[in-house]
Design an enzyme around this catalytic site. Structure first.
Site, PDB file in Angstrom:
ATOM      1  CG  ASP A  20      31.433 104.687  56.071  1.00 18.28           C
ATOM      2  OD1 ASP A  20      31.687 105.888  55.894  1.00 18.28           O
ATOM      3  OD2 ASP A  20      31.674 103.806  55.233  1.00 18.28           O
ATOM      4  CD  GLN A  69      35.478 102.918  56.888  1.00 19.58           C
ATOM      5  OE1 GLN A  69      34.650 102.391  56.147  1.00 19.58           O
ATOM      6  NE2 GLN A  69      36.335 103.817  56.465  1.00 19.58           N
ATOM      7  NE  ARG A 119      39.864 100.501  54.184  1.00 18.50           N
ATOM      8  CZ  ARG A 119      39.630 101.779  54.394  1.00 18.50           C
ATOM      9  NH1 ARG A 119      40.603 102.559  54.813  1.00 18.50           N
ATOM     10  NH2 ARG A 119      38.434 102.285  54.184  1.00 18.50           N
ATOM     11  CB  CYS A 173      31.373 103.943  49.265  1.00 14.68           C
ATOM     12  SG  CYS A 173      32.922 104.166  50.112  1.00 14.68           S
TER      13      CYS A 173
HETATM   14 ZN   LIG Z   1      32.577 105.928  51.602  1.00 16.08          ZN
END
Ligand SMILES: [Zn+2]
Ligand SMILES: [Zn+2]
Length: 642
Positions: A386, A384, A366, A337
């Site tokens: 994403d 991801q 992670r 993000c």
């Molecule tokens: Zn995000």
């Protein structure tokens, strides 16, 4: 003693002037249900059938095996029976934890050596004896001091550790015959209630899932009210084990996790990588079609970014330690993000530019405890699929709706047809954004689900503090539920990182951000796909789509001709021309789950035909090569879904 006024599910009311248990009430009300009722619910709280009812007004319900809390209590009681049996056979064993789980229960023991299959047989036999003896369960409450003394006498050091963490002043124990366990409960009334039980496996498990702690021995088991249910479960379990993506991952050369690289870090092997490329190509193409813009971002970023974004404050337990490079500190990214936000902020954005949809197959890292890592499903590094959508509050509904439709389209393309939708709303306590913003968003998410004709479940208070979300779960061919897509609103990051657009009023406004993943991650989705298809991927995904098998060496030139014709159509084709007899090579291609096998000999070479076998021993007979090409062509592309 004061009065107890019990209201039953049919609205009838009974009054008692002395101690009474739910079981006694049931025996008066509907004695014929006694065998199937496992647990009570008292004023909305789960309650042992054998625990005296509280004084005053009581709303009483009865639960059977179909009610999840009753099923949990049933399996938890079986876990106690397991621990009871182990304590009788291995008196030196120390008890750790023994919860019910999705399909059964387990119990962790500290024992000097791992359990053998023979041990499991003996333990299971002992469990049957405990069931046959039909010991009643008893619940007792002790003060923390009394509990500590008892556990110290018993030498249960793990239970003492658990006790110290309990906030309550009084704690409960459950007892059956000579066995006693610190336990919140609830339980079924007696050991004889457990009908069909089975121990499934034993394996090592670290105390609290942390490899720095002692290694315990975990025994998994399950139990059902009937033998038929148990047998049906065991049949499904066997099917699931055949489909286990970790097993198929090795057998089909899809992926491995190698300790020289590290736990939870995946090596994609050529076959798995090819499938992933197919998925990614499709994913990118579909995103570009829908107005997303593709970006790439690095794997590390300066700690300053993570401090500003709040990750260091709120998420640091999942982040790998800092590395010092020249004058700055850097961290591996746990999320994409902040990078996408930085890209958004490289320009001043007007309301006319919105929505802006940035997408990336972004690899994140992670920290997960080693004890919870599991194949491709729980890993430490993953990619991801994403995207972040930056929009105005007025665009949220439309964007979320499009994202849900997109998710369903993608999942259907991969052969899934059963979905469950969950909408999580504002949690108790602190939250980002305004109350009005939340209420509007929650209403709009529900409207989206309704307008798309989706049944959804509301998870009241289940949202993150920064925004409500929609999760999409799919069911695979064994009926197992997997979470994949998440569409998450965020009122927090735009505020924190000052993500704005210029409105029609010429003033700056905060955008609304939507985080969104359709597969969840490439790793997770690969695991789900592998198990769903049992490794027999559809033609458009299969690493090798067609195997050509010349019957003998002299048919090799024709086999090569066939292969070249197919390659010209973009088919992934392989000639299996080893000296092995044809039956062995067919077996080999079947084991590799190649969708089509073309067998060519004299007859085929002379007539320009191929003998077509489909995976799963389906014989389509011989046909002209061009006819096979026409038949295959549409299967090379993703299937068309609405
Ligand atoms: Zn995000
Ligand atoms: Zn317990």
């Amino acid at each position: 003693m004061a009065k107890i006024t019990v209201t039953l599910p049919d609205g009838s009311v009974r009054e008692y002037n002395s101690t009474v248990t739910p079981l006694q009430v049931l025996r008066e009300w509907k004695p014929e249900l006694e065998d199937e009722i496992l647990l009570a619910e008292v004023n909305g709280q789960v309650w042992d059938l054998f625990r005296p009812l509280p004084e005053g007004e009581v709303q009483l319900r009865f639960l059977d095996f179909n009610d999840p809390p009753a099923r949990d209590a049933y399996r938890h009681t079986a876990a106690h029976i397991l621990a009871h049996a182990v304590k009788e056979l291995f008196p030196e064993a120390k008890l750790a934890i023994g919860p019910p789980i999705e399909e059964g229960y387990y119990y962790d023991f500290d024992v000097p050596r791992p359990f053998t299959p023979e041990d499991l047989e003996r333990i299971e036999q002992k469990m049957r004896e405990i069931v046959a003896a039909d010991y009643p369960l008893e619940r007792l409450e002790l003060t923390k001091e009394e509990a500590r003394k008892l556990l110290e006498e018993m030498g249960e050091t793990y239970k003492l550790e658990i006790l110290d963490e309990l906030p309550d002043e009084r704690v409960s124990f459950y007892r059956q015959d000579g066995f006693i366990d610190l336990c919140r409960g609830p339980h079924v009334p007696s050991t004889g209630r457990i009908k069909a039980l089975k121990l499934l496996s034993a394996s090592g498990a670290y105390w609290r899932g942390d490899e720095r702690n002692p290694m315990l021995q975990r025994i998994y088991g399950t139990c059902f009210p009937t033998e038929e249910q148990l047998q049906e479960f065991l049949r499904r379990l066997e099917e699931a084990q055949k489909r286990d993506h970790r097993k198929l991952g090795r057998e089909l050369n899809l992926f491995i996790i190698d300790e020289t690289i590290g736990s939870g870090l995946v090596l994609w092997l050529p076959n798995g990588a090819l499938i992933r490329k197919q998925i990614e190509d499709f994913w990118r193409e579909q995103h570009l079609k829908r107005g997303y813009q593709l970006v790439y971002t690095p794997h590390i970023a300066r700690d300053e970014l993570w401090r500003k974004s709040g990750h260091l404050e709120l998420y640091s337990e999942f982040m790998f330690p800092t590395m010092q490079i020249e004058a700055h500190k850097y961290l591996l990214k746990p999320m994409n993000c902040p990078f996408h936000i930085t890209i958004y902020k490289t320009q001043t954005r007007s309301y006319r530019d919105l929505p802006i949809r940035l997408c990336e197959l972004g690899t994140v890292y992670r920290y997960e405890r080693s004890g919870v890592l599991h194949g491709l499903l729980r890993v430490r590094g993953f990619t991801q699929d994403d995207a972040h959508i930056f929009c105005t509050p007025d665009q949220v509904k439309e964007e979320v709706k499009a994202a849900v439709q997109f998710a369903l389209f993608i999942l259907r393309t991969f052969g899934f047809s059963e979905f469950e939708v969950k909408i999580a709303t504002r949690p108790e306590g602190k939250f980002a954004g305004t109350l009005e913003g939340w209420e509007r968003a929650e209403r709009e998410l529900q409207e989206v689900a309704q307008e798309l004709g989706l049944d959804y479940e509301l998870d009241i208070g289940g949202g993150a503090f920064y925004g409500p979300k929609i999760d999409i779960f799919l069911r695979d061919c064994l009926g197992r539920r997997w979470q994949c897509s998440t569409i998450q609103l965020d009122f927090n990051l735009p505020e924190r990182l000052d993500v704005t657009y210029i409105g029609p009023d010429n003033k700056e406004h905060k955008v609304v951000m939507v985080h969104r993943a359709l597969f969840g991650s490439m790793e997770r989705f690969m695991a789900v796909l592998t198990e769903h298809y049992a490794g027999a991927f559809p033609v458009w995904l299969a690493p090798v789509q067609v195997a050509v098998l010349p019957i003998s060496e002299r048919h090799l030139p024709y086999a090569t001709q066939v292969a070249e014709r197919l390659q010209a159509e973009g088919v992934r084709v392989e000639i299996l021309a080893k000296s092995e007899p044809i039956s062995g090579r067919i077996f080999d291609a079947e084991a590799r789950k190649v969708p089509y096998m073309l067998i060519v000999g004299d007859r085929e070479a002379q007539s320009g035909t191929v003998s077509v076998r489909e995976r799963g021993r389906k014989d389509h007979g011989s046909m002209p090569l061009e006819q096979f090409v026409d038949w295959l062509k549409p299967q090379l592309k993703p299937p068309k879904v609405e």
